[in-house]
Design an enzyme around this catalytic site. Structure first.
Site, PDB file in Angstrom:
ATOM      1  N   CYS A   6       3.177 -15.241  34.238  1.00  0.00           N
ATOM      2  CA  CYS A   6       2.811 -15.130  35.657  1.00  0.00           C
ATOM      3  C   CYS A   6       1.441 -14.487  35.759  1.00  0.00           C
ATOM      4  O   CYS A   6       1.014 -13.771  34.865  1.00  0.00           O
ATOM      5  CB  CYS A   6       3.864 -14.274  36.381  1.00  0.00           C
ATOM      6  SG  CYS A   6       3.771 -14.379  38.190  1.00  0.00           S
ATOM      7  N   CYS A  47       2.917  -7.968  39.658  1.00  0.00           N
ATOM      8  CA  CYS A  47       3.671  -7.066  40.531  1.00  0.00           C
ATOM      9  C   CYS A  47       4.174  -5.909  39.662  1.00  0.00           C
ATOM     10  O   CYS A  47       4.701  -6.126  38.570  1.00  0.00           O
ATOM     11  CB  CYS A  47       4.844  -7.802  41.187  1.00  0.00           C
ATOM     12  SG  CYS A  47       4.306  -9.201  42.190  1.00  0.00           S
ATOM     13  N   GLY A  62       7.362 -16.895  37.221  1.00  0.00           N
ATOM     14  CA  GLY A  62       6.200 -17.574  37.782  1.00  0.00           C
ATOM     15  C   GLY A  62       6.129 -17.590  39.290  1.00  0.00           C
ATOM     16  O   GLY A  62       7.070 -17.203  39.989  1.00  0.00           O
ATOM     17  N   ASN A  87      16.046  -3.529  39.104  1.00  0.00           N
ATOM     18  CA  ASN A  87      16.527  -3.604  37.724  1.00  0.00           C
ATOM     19  C   ASN A  87      15.477  -2.995  36.812  1.00  0.00           C
ATOM     20  O   ASN A  87      14.403  -3.554  36.651  1.00  0.00           O
ATOM     21  CB  ASN A  87      16.769  -5.069  37.328  1.00  0.00           C
ATOM     22  CG  ASN A  87      17.910  -5.683  38.112  1.00  0.00           C
ATOM     23  OD1 ASN A  87      19.018  -5.153  38.125  1.00  0.00           O
ATOM     24  ND2 ASN A  87      17.632  -6.779  38.792  1.00  0.00           N
ATOM     25  N   GLU A 114      12.946 -19.025  30.687  1.00  0.00           N
ATOM     26  CA  GLU A 114      14.377 -18.855  30.902  1.00  0.00           C
ATOM     27  C   GLU A 114      14.806 -19.348  32.276  1.00  0.00           C
ATOM     28  O   GLU A 114      14.029 -19.344  33.222  1.00  0.00           O
ATOM     29  CB  GLU A 114      14.740 -17.377  30.773  1.00  0.00           C
ATOM     30  CG  GLU A 114      14.625 -16.898  29.345  1.00  0.00           C
ATOM     31  CD  GLU A 114      15.125 -15.480  29.159  1.00  0.00           C
ATOM     32  OE1 GLU A 114      15.716 -15.221  28.108  1.00  0.00           O
ATOM     33  OE2 GLU A 114      14.938 -14.642  30.053  1.00  0.00           O
ATOM     34  N   SER A 118      10.839 -19.226  46.419  1.00  0.00           N
ATOM     35  CA  SER A 118      10.439 -17.844  46.687  1.00  0.00           C
ATOM     36  C   SER A 118       8.982 -17.644  46.302  1.00  0.00           C
ATOM     37  O   SER A 118       8.542 -18.082  45.246  1.00  0.00           O
ATOM     38  CB  SER A 118      11.326 -16.898  45.867  1.00  0.00           C
ATOM     39  OG  SER A 118      10.950 -15.554  46.092  1.00  0.00           O
ATOM     40  N   CYS A 168      17.195 -10.135  38.094  1.00  0.00           N
ATOM     41  CA  CYS A 168      15.831 -10.288  38.619  1.00  0.00           C
ATOM     42  C   CYS A 168      14.859  -9.413  37.849  1.00  0.00           C
ATOM     43  O   CYS A 168      15.097  -8.225  37.650  1.00  0.00           O
ATOM     44  CB  CYS A 168      15.754  -9.838  40.086  1.00  0.00           C
ATOM     45  SG  CYS A 168      16.801 -10.714  41.200  1.00  0.00           S
ATOM     46  N   CYS A 216      18.793 -20.427  38.995  1.00  0.00           N
ATOM     47  CA  CYS A 216      17.490 -19.800  39.212  1.00  0.00           C
ATOM     48  C   CYS A 216      16.524 -20.383  38.187  1.00  0.00           C
ATOM     49  O   CYS A 216      16.684 -20.163  36.992  1.00  0.00           O
ATOM     50  CB  CYS A 216      17.667 -18.287  39.036  1.00  0.00           C
ATOM     51  SG  CYS A 216      16.145 -17.357  39.209  1.00  0.00           S
ATOM     52  N   CYS A 261       7.899  -5.706  38.281  1.00  0.00           N
ATOM     53  CA  CYS A 261       8.468  -6.902  37.647  1.00  0.00           C
ATOM     54  C   CYS A 261       7.985  -6.999  36.201  1.00  0.00           C
ATOM     55  O   CYS A 261       6.784  -7.076  35.940  1.00  0.00           O
ATOM     56  CB  CYS A 261       8.061  -8.160  38.412  1.00  0.00           C
ATOM     57  SG  CYS A 261       8.717  -9.681  37.684  1.00  0.00           S
ATOM     58  N   SER A 312       8.984 -12.579  48.887  1.00  0.00           N
ATOM     59  CA  SER A 312       9.160 -11.301  48.187  1.00  0.00           C
ATOM     60  C   SER A 312       8.318 -10.259  48.916  1.00  0.00           C
ATOM     61  O   SER A 312       7.125 -10.140  48.677  1.00  0.00           O
ATOM     62  CB  SER A 312       8.709 -11.436  46.729  1.00  0.00           C
ATOM     63  OG  SER A 312       9.589 -12.293  46.045  1.00  0.00           O
ATOM     64  N   LEU A 313       8.947  -9.531  49.823  1.00  0.00           N
ATOM     65  CA  LEU A 313       8.193  -8.657  50.724  1.00  0.00           C
ATOM     66  C   LEU A 313       7.988  -7.256  50.136  1.00  0.00           C
ATOM     67  O   LEU A 313       6.867  -6.841  49.880  1.00  0.00           O
ATOM     68  CB  LEU A 313       8.899  -8.590  52.078  1.00  0.00           C
ATOM     69  CG  LEU A 313       8.108  -7.925  53.190  1.00  0.00           C
ATOM     70  CD1 LEU A 313       6.839  -8.690  53.519  1.00  0.00           C
ATOM     71  CD2 LEU A 313       8.964  -7.760  54.448  1.00  0.00           C
TER      72      LEU A 313
HETATM   73  N1  SAH Z   1       6.765 -15.212  42.205  1.00  0.00           N
HETATM   74  C1  SAH Z   1       7.850 -15.565  43.101  1.00  0.00           C
HETATM   75  C2  SAH Z   1       9.069 -16.030  42.362  1.00  0.00           C
HETATM   76  C3  SAH Z   1       9.784 -14.959  41.545  1.00  0.00           C
HETATM   77  S1  SAH Z   1      11.190 -14.488  42.433  1.00  0.00           S
HETATM   78  C4  SAH Z   1       8.129 -14.394  43.995  1.00  0.00           C
HETATM   79  O1  SAH Z   1       7.563 -13.335  43.784  1.00  0.00           O
HETATM   80  O2  SAH Z   1       8.882 -14.535  44.949  1.00  0.00           O
HETATM   81  C5  SAH Z   1      11.801 -13.138  41.567  1.00  0.00           C
HETATM   82  C6  SAH Z   1      12.346 -12.080  42.519  1.00  0.00           C
HETATM   83  O3  SAH Z   1      12.817 -10.960  41.761  1.00  0.00           O
HETATM   84  C7  SAH Z   1      11.265 -11.577  43.429  1.00  0.00           C
HETATM   85  O4  SAH Z   1      11.761 -11.326  44.708  1.00  0.00           O
HETATM   86  C8  SAH Z   1      10.880 -10.309  42.731  1.00  0.00           C
HETATM   87  O5  SAH Z   1      10.221  -9.476  43.603  1.00  0.00           O
HETATM   88  C9  SAH Z   1      12.201  -9.793  42.242  1.00  0.00           C
HETATM   89  N2  SAH Z   1      12.074  -8.831  41.133  1.00  0.00           N
HETATM   90  C10 SAH Z   1      11.127  -8.798  40.189  1.00  0.00           C
HETATM   91  N3  SAH Z   1      11.312  -7.765  39.344  1.00  0.00           N
HETATM   92  C11 SAH Z   1      12.416  -7.135  39.760  1.00  0.00           C
HETATM   93  C12 SAH Z   1      13.132  -6.013  39.271  1.00  0.00           C
HETATM   94  N4  SAH Z   1      12.733  -5.336  38.195  1.00  0.00           N
HETATM   95  N5  SAH Z   1      14.244  -5.639  39.934  1.00  0.00           N
HETATM   96  C13 SAH Z   1      14.664  -6.343  41.003  1.00  0.00           C
HETATM   97  N6  SAH Z   1      14.027  -7.412  41.505  1.00  0.00           N
HETATM   98  C14 SAH Z   1      12.917  -7.800  40.893  1.00  0.00           C
END
Ligand code: SAH
Length: 382
Positions: free
Chosen positions: A128, A132, A188, A319, A107, A220, A362, A121, A135, A242-243
């Protein structure tokens, strides 16, 4: 011509010019009989039709000889991957589910009002490997890396749908653009697919084509430290990290990749990102998880951690997804957290969740589509 893609492994595949680099175009032209010394010039002409005008047909390419156009029409393609599903949110966010190849669907999301005018985006992988914990996408297995052509195709499909290709009669002025920014924040981990991501950025940023400048393209990463300076050297893109946590113990839990590249290694790599300045800052994404990472002490720890790094911080309200082990922090908590960052001089916008009604926010990508499609199938079977 159904869903041929440039990187189709089948050697008999018709070359698809949509998604190729200039060199690939020149090579493909030679393969269909264009003289080697003319191929580069022809490739430049095709390039402009393909990436400036978004051509989907060779026939109208008026500056290319008729017989070559006819040959291209027979021996080459200008196709996009199929759109399986398309949804528009109440807030204007658009989401597409694209079939790159049979069983390989991913998507991408267009978010108006983000960046200069609107941001796309894009996904760099289907599935992936990172797992995490917050996610939903990350809980799916990797299907495969996307090719540069498949990444570029996402941008081309969005521009088709936004009706944003200029025509000979209707040029596209910079100020009229709707899609001005690209963020690699879909499915990814882009730094596990850096070759294709870098190649895609070369194509997307080329001034003679789609012409979205590298400064408006953000990649990112969850923190693949050794690839971070390389990303900058090879693409000149903006960096986002993504910290989500300010200490290794918690980050190990939320972003398991942290066990491989802990905060110290991560920040050494970030500091080595080429060209950082106040005009070129790193974006730090921080998902707000209730009772997990949202105390004022952590906000202060974040300020200390970022010392000396030109930074902005995106606070992302979590989310939720079915079965997710977290809740979103309370709004007052998020605001108090943001206030600490603001006071320390950081721009730290709270990202309004966008496209939640179409499951485009996200961390909601792909997984929910599968679920909807599965239930739709069940409904159809009833
Ligand atoms: N793998 C890369 C690219 C994905 S970016 C990365 O981790 O940066 C997708 C962003 O959405 C990341 O910052 C991730 O941490 C955030 N994200 C993932 N799941 C989420 C959720 N349930 N709610 C809010 N943000 C989320």
């Amino acid at each position: 011509m159904a869903t041929l893609i440039a990187s189709d492994p089948s050697p008999t595949a018709t070359p698809n010019f949509a998604g190729m680099t200039r060199q690939e175009m020149a090579d493909a032209l030679v393969s269909i009989g264009v003289a080697a010394d003319k191929a580069r010039m022809r490739a430049d002409q095709l390039w402009r039709w393909v990436y400036h005008y978004g051509a989907r047909d060779f026939a109208p390419m008026s500056n290319i000889a008729k017989d070559l156009r006819a040959r291209l029409g027979q021996a080459a393609a200008l196709t996009r991957p199929d759109i399986v599903d398309r949804q528009i949110s109440r807030d204007g966010t658009r989401k597409w589910l694209v079939r790159f190849a049979p069983g390989v669907e991913g998507e991408m999301v267009f978010i108006p009002g983000v960046g200069r005018a609107g941001a796309l985006c894009v996904s760099s992988q289907v599935g992936c490997t990172l797992n995490c914990t917050f996610c939903h996408t990350g809980t799916q297995k990797l299907v495969r890396n996307l090719t540069a052509a498949e990444i570029v195709a996402q941008v081309m499909i969005a521009r088709d749908d936004l009706n944003e290709w200029p025509t000979l009669e209707r040029p596209l002025n910079d100020g009229d653009r709707v899609l001005t920014n690209i963020v690699f924040m879909g499915m990814g981990e882009p730094l596990y697919n850096l070759d294709e991501v870098a190649k895609a950025i070369d194509i997307i940023s080329d001034g003679d084509g789609i012409a979205i400048s590298r400064r408006r393209i953000t990649v990112s990463t969850a923190g693949v430290a050794p690839r971070i300076p390389e990303l900058g050297d090879r693409t000149g893109a903006m960096l986002a990290i993504s910290l989500h946590a300010t200490n290794d113990a918690l980050r190990n839990e939320l972003v398991p990749l942290n066990k491989k590249y802990p905060l110290e290694a991560l920040f050494a790599a970030i500091r080595a990102y080429p060209g950082l300045s106040n005009a070129k800052r790193v974006t730090f994404e921080y998902v707000m998880l209730k009772g997990v990472n949202d105390t004022l002490a952590e906000a202060k720890a974040l300020v200390r951690l970022l010392a000396g790094v030109p930074a902005k911080i995106n606070l992302i309200p979590f989310n939720p997804w079915p079965g997710s082990p977290y809740e979103c922090s309370d709004w007052e908590t998020i605001e108090a957290f943001a206030a600490v960052l603001n006071k320390a001089g950081y721009a730290s916008p709270i990202r309004t969740p966008r496209g939640r009604d179409i499951l485009a926010a996200c961390g909601q990508l792909r997984s929910e589509s599968v679920k909807i499609r599965a239930s739709a199938r069940a409904l159809a079977a009833e």
